[in-house]
Design a protein around this motif. Structure first.
Motif, mmCIF file in Angstrom:
data_model
loop_
_atom_site.group_PDB
_atom_site.id
_atom_site.type_symbol
_atom_site.label_atom_id
_atom_site.label_comp_id
_atom_site.label_asym_id
_atom_site.label_seq_id
_atom_site.Cartn_x
_atom_site.Cartn_y
_atom_site.Cartn_z
ATOM 1 N N HIS A 68 0.857 -1.278 -0.025
ATOM 2 C CA HIS A 68 0.043 0.073 -0.050
ATOM 3 C C HIS A 68 0.916 1.437 -0.020
ATOM 4 N N HIS A 70 1.020 5.566 -1.879
ATOM 5 C CA HIS A 70 0.394 6.611 -2.768
ATOM 6 C C HIS A 70 1.520 7.220 -3.719
ATOM 7 N N HIS A 225 -9.141 1.549 2.109
ATOM 8 C CA HIS A 225 -8.617 1.916 3.254
ATOM 9 C C HIS A 225 -9.586 1.511 4.253
ATOM 10 N N HIS A 267 -4.372 -0.659 6.737
ATOM 11 C CA HIS A 267 -4.357 -0.012 8.081
ATOM 12 C C HIS A 267 -5.285 -1.172 8.986
ATOM 13 N N ASP A 318 2.605 3.037 2.641
ATOM 14 C CA ASP A 318 1.486 4.291 2.860
ATOM 15 C C ASP A 318 2.358 5.556 2.557
#
Ligand code: GUN
Ligand code: FE
Length: 426
Positions: A68, A70, A225, A267, A318
């Motif tokens: 995960h 971005h 998420h 998460h 993340d």
């Protein structure tokens, strides 16, 4: 001779189980047609004559998986660390992601990201882009060239965004998603699409319904998420009053795992017993992101519990909730966070061991991509060569101690080589 058939020589280390390392000193790791053929104390007769790379005393480990991150947030990582999730999104993240409407900015930013990902120990990653189709395709072009295997998601978000970052309607979001999928169809070997509803507060019911239709038609995987922050969870409960827990907000639309819907949820810091049971039942992958959970003061996810209860779990950087793209660093962070969880929250569960942290980063997350994350026979040959000669010490260490030092002290300068599915990256 097939260029994907060769051997590496060094100290070979992989997870025999979540609790156990398999370590073979001064041994041979054979790649045959891009797959692991085994670890051998001497090179077997049938492989005599294949190309060999002798790494000397280096450690050779399976490639690491980042479940995960971005990509557009790499540009502002390690700034704006003073807010919790929802304020952080509105203040820093959405304005930054809006810049990717400008392709020249996207090109500069994504080039830096792709270069750093290539140099890292990561061989597989599941990546959020932004809502912009052109910039997402540019990102996929750049990632394709790195040789790292990635899943990339054009983000869907049609509500509660900002004036500069939100799609006008569910219809527009879906039309753009279909355009993206058509434009990239058949274009890449190393990168592939993943459906990416940002999170429940960003996606209307109509958008979720239509994304689910695309998912059923295409069989594409899904990422989002889940249960990251108390304010977020309370908001989801308000937005979805008929649900009993956050995961149901995805599950009611068929976007929560199951046989034909491989899913990663990032998460799971505050997942309830009911939510955990559904995660397990549906085989949803948990992307545990300890550095982000600390930076955004989200909380401490019960990673040890998830592992002990047999859930699918791997690690995520993340970016830019997390500041470091290094999954070696994420192993150390996961172990450290688990110690605080044990001390402060649940003394009945021991912290994660080094072996368990290493497992999460390799086989744990890797299995989302298939037979990945191990050197057992038949696994796709993802390998990383770690050179610890720049970390001097006055005595000798065991291979396990050397791995531990690399996890806590290492950085990209210690990564001397990388292979993905048998292709040499460097
Ligand atoms: N939830 C929705 N969007 C985001 C994001 O960009 N980062 C994190 N950490 N959580 C999110
Ligand atoms: Fe995230």
């Amino acid at each position: 001779m097939n260029t994907k058939t060769f051997a590496l020589k060094g100290t070979i280390c992989f997870s025999a189980s979540p609790q156990e390392l398999s370590i073979a000193e001064d041994s041979w790791l054979v790649c045959e047609n891009g797959r692991c053929a085994g670890v051998f104390p001497t090179l077997p007769e049938k492989y005599q004559g294949i190309p060999c790379r002798d790494t000397g005393s280096c450690l050779i480990i399976p490639g690491l998986t980042d479940l995960h991150l971005h990509a557009p947030q790499y540009s502002f990582r390690s700034t704006g660390m003073d807010l919790e999730l929802l304020d952080w999104l509105n203040t820093y993240t959405f304005p930054e992601e809006s810049r990717y409407a400008d392709l020249s900015y996207a090109k500069k930013a994504y080039r830096i990201f792709a270069d750093d990902l290539k140099k890292s120990a990561t061989t597989r990653a599941s990546v959020f882009a932004t809502l912009h189709v052109e910039a997402t395709e540019l990102l996929m072009d750049l990632l394709e060239q790195t040789g790292v295997k990635t899943l990339v998601g054009k983000v869907n978000m049609d509500r509660n965004g900002s004036p500069v970052l939100q799609e006008a309607s569910a219809g527009e979001s879906i039309a753009e998603t279909e355009r993206w999928l058509t434009e990239i169809s058949g274009k890449y070997r190393n990168t592939a699409p993943i459906l990416t509803p940002r999170f429940t507060p960003s996606c209307s019911d109509e958008l979720m319904r239509k994304l689910s239709e695309i998912q059923k038609r295409t069989g594409l995987p899904v990422q989002s998420h889940l249960s990251e922050n108390p304010g977020e969870i309370a908001w989801v409960q308000k937005l979805c009053p008929t649900t009993h827990f956050y995961g149901e907000a995805y599950d009611q639309f068929g976007l929560f795992g199951g046989q034909n819907c491989p899913t990663i949820m990032a998460h799971c810091v505050y997942s309830t017993d009911q939510e955990i049971a559904l995660i397990k039942e549906r085989g949803v992958y948990i992307a545990h992101c300890p550095q982000s959970n600390t930076n955004l003061a989200s909380g401490i996810a019960p990673a040890k519990r998830y592992l002990q209860e047999g859930l699918n779990i791997g690690l995520g950087s993340d970016i830019a909730g997390g500041t470091s793209i290094s999954i070696l660093r994420a192993i150390a962070d996961a172990i450290q966070a688990s110690k605080l969880h044990w001390r402060l929250t649940d003394e009945s569960r021991q912290p994660l061991s080094l072996e368990e942290g290493f497992y999460l980063a390799t086989a744990g997350g890797g299995s989302f991509f298939g037979k990945v994350g191990s050197f057992r026979e038949g696994f796709e040959f993802d390998a990383v060569i770690l050179d610890d000669s720049s970390l001097p010490c006055p005595r000798t260490f065991t291979p396990r101690e050397r791995l531990e030092r690399l996890i806590y002290l290492g950085d990209e300068r210690n990564i001397a080589g990388k292979y993905v599915e048998g292709s040499r990256i460097f």
